[in-house]
Scaffold this active site. Sequence first.
Site, PDB file in Angstrom:
ATOM      1  N   LYS A 201       3.744   2.868  -0.193  1.00 32.32           N
ATOM      2  CA  LYS A 201       3.462   3.804   0.877  1.00 32.32           C
ATOM      3  C   LYS A 201       4.046   5.181   0.095  1.00 32.32           C
ATOM      4  CE  LYS A 201       3.012   1.851   5.454  1.00 32.32           C
ATOM      5  NZ  LYS A 201       3.412   1.831   6.817  1.00 32.32           N
TER       6      LYS A 201
ATOM      7  N   LYS B 182      -5.594   0.180   7.571  1.00 36.97           N
ATOM      8  CA  LYS B 182      -5.838   1.265   8.303  1.00 36.97           C
ATOM      9  C   LYS B 182      -5.912   2.287   7.495  1.00 36.97           C
ATOM     10  CE  LYS B 182      -1.876   0.135  10.876  1.00 36.97           C
ATOM     11  NZ  LYS B 182      -1.711  -0.510  12.088  1.00 36.97           N
TER      12      LYS B 182
ATOM     13  N   LYS C 140      -6.217  -5.131   0.169  1.00 37.54           N
ATOM     14  CA  LYS C 140      -5.980  -5.763   1.396  1.00 37.54           C
ATOM     15  C   LYS C 140      -6.856  -4.799   2.515  1.00 37.54           C
ATOM     16  CE  LYS C 140      -2.223  -4.338   3.441  1.00 37.54           C
ATOM     17  NZ  LYS C 140      -0.954  -4.382   3.842  1.00 37.54           N
TER      18      LYS C 140
HETATM   19  P1  TYM Z   1       1.160  -3.546  10.551  1.00 43.22           P
HETATM   20  O1  TYM Z   1       1.228  -2.822  11.847  1.00 43.22           O
HETATM   21  O2  TYM Z   1       0.797  -2.954   9.260  1.00 43.22           O
HETATM   22  O3  TYM Z   1       0.183  -4.934  10.753  1.00 43.22           O
HETATM   23  C1  TYM Z   1       0.211  -5.698  12.109  1.00 43.22           C
HETATM   24  C2  TYM Z   1       0.277  -7.202  11.450  1.00 43.22           C
HETATM   25  O4  TYM Z   1      -1.179  -7.155  11.141  1.00 43.22           O
HETATM   26  C3  TYM Z   1      -0.949  -8.015   9.733  1.00 43.22           C
HETATM   27  N1  TYM Z   1      -1.991  -7.494   8.752  1.00 43.22           N
HETATM   28  C4  TYM Z   1      -2.952  -8.274   8.208  1.00 43.22           C
HETATM   29  N2  TYM Z   1      -2.937  -9.391   8.215  1.00 43.22           N
HETATM   30  C5  TYM Z   1      -4.172 -10.158   7.503  1.00 43.22           C
HETATM   31  N3  TYM Z   1      -4.778  -9.459   6.605  1.00 43.22           N
HETATM   32  C6  TYM Z   1      -4.653  -8.053   6.563  1.00 43.22           C
HETATM   33  N4  TYM Z   1      -5.481  -7.359   5.974  1.00 43.22           N
HETATM   34  C7  TYM Z   1      -3.486  -7.391   7.379  1.00 43.22           C
HETATM   35  N5  TYM Z   1      -3.234  -6.185   7.509  1.00 43.22           N
HETATM   36  C8  TYM Z   1      -2.206  -6.171   8.558  1.00 43.22           C
HETATM   37  C9  TYM Z   1       0.373  -7.659   9.150  1.00 43.22           C
HETATM   38  O5  TYM Z   1       0.839  -8.687   8.300  1.00 43.22           O
HETATM   39  C10 TYM Z   1       1.213  -7.648  10.508  1.00 43.22           C
HETATM   40  O6  TYM Z   1       1.366  -8.938  10.882  1.00 43.22           O
HETATM   41  N6  TYM Z   1       6.034  -3.858   9.446  1.00 43.22           N
HETATM   42  C11 TYM Z   1       5.232  -4.388  10.504  1.00 43.22           C
HETATM   43  C12 TYM Z   1       5.221  -4.232  11.763  1.00 43.22           C
HETATM   44  C13 TYM Z   1       6.624  -4.818  12.170  1.00 43.22           C
HETATM   45  C14 TYM Z   1       6.954  -6.116  12.263  1.00 43.22           C
HETATM   46  C15 TYM Z   1       8.465  -6.090  13.024  1.00 43.22           C
HETATM   47  C16 TYM Z   1       6.470  -7.181  12.403  1.00 43.22           C
HETATM   48  C17 TYM Z   1       7.852  -4.204  12.772  1.00 43.22           C
HETATM   49  N7  TYM Z   1       8.678  -4.758  13.017  1.00 43.22           N
HETATM   50  C18 TYM Z   1       8.997  -7.295  13.289  1.00 43.22           C
HETATM   51  C19 TYM Z   1       7.002  -8.491  12.493  1.00 43.22           C
HETATM   52  C20 TYM Z   1       8.353  -8.552  13.087  1.00 43.22           C
HETATM   53  C21 TYM Z   1       3.829  -3.649   9.968  1.00 43.22           C
HETATM   54  O7  TYM Z   1       3.793  -2.456   9.390  1.00 43.22           O
HETATM   55  O8  TYM Z   1       2.578  -4.449  10.287  1.00 43.22           O
END
Ligand code: TYM
Length: 349
Positions: free
Chosen positions: A126, A212, A209
Amino acid sequence: MTEGAQTPRAADGFTPRVFSGIQPSGNLHLGNYLGALKRFAEPLDAGVEALYCMVDLHAITVWQEPDALRHATRELAAGFIASGLDPERAILFNQSQVAEHAQLAWIFNCVARMGWMKRMTQFKDKAGKNAEQASLGLFGYPALMAADILVYHATQVPVGEDQKQHLELTRNIAAKFNHDYGIEFFPDTEPVIEGAATRVMSLRDGEKKMSKSDPSDMSRINLTDDADTIAKKIRKAKTDPEPLPETAEGLETRPEARNLVNIYAALADKSVEQVMAEAGGKPFSEFKPMLADLAVERIAPISAEMGRLMEDPAEIDRLLARGAERARAIAHPILQRTYEIVGMVGARP
Ligand code: TYM
């Protein structure tokens, strides 16, 4: 460190509790749905509590327009509900309404080491080449994530594969805290990374991957896309010229084909082997329309329901406020106990 620590007290009886979070930063896509949302809506064992959080404090580690952030937070809440999550059963809320997340994150900033944070691949991705210009929040992001989970003593965290490293760090922070203060206070959290679609790839590049932040909208299916757009994106998805192999093993060296089969399997609630039994050997000219029909059948109702829920933002706000109140009732005593362990005067567990 352990010097001066009290005799370890008995470990808390950690009851199973589920926590997960999603950033309200832009469109929800098929990766978020299959890797996270759809799995959140699956039934849990009786008595297991689940909390799902719109992590707005994480979102602002990179610039967000305030109005867009508000909109994305409400739309994400609508996405959770439209994906089948029952807000009466699960606790649904946005992070900033429960101050204990940020408060515990500060403690964890003092537990985590610079070296641990520097190894986080998501930060490196990032921040890119210009890490000096990245916000301090982006660097400390994983400590806040550990706080999200541990402020509820959550034991299970369903996520996609990209979050694995952050969850290992969460375990390291918990272990170091417990070790330093000589107490088994924070549980070991278990990442739950399961199913055919824990890593949904871009429709334009099977090695990247679905995300967004990809500049090409054709690389992802958004939960707000209409039926024609979904069908068009799948029709135009990159593939190789060969038909699908006969068996799952044949997918190993064909990332684009494997991705489309994984997506199909996850949407259809089937195993990859079952999909191959049905579709093995078919040319993409036949498989893509099958996949497009299935994706439209599954995504269009979610998109429609999100639209309907977004017509009443005040109702969404009420729901989030209520969720935050329920979340706070769990987080508050755990934070106060943490403060007491650390030695803060006035902590009231
Ligand atoms: P974020 O917002 O990027 O994504 C949310 C969830 O979607 C999953 N994900 C995917 N799964 C499969 N294929 C993909 N291409 C894909 N892109 C995203 C992510 O693995 C996630 O489960 N850091 C986290 C948010 C967070 C969080 C937490 C998660 C903050 N605190 C505590 C779990 C527990 C994040 O940026 O997810």
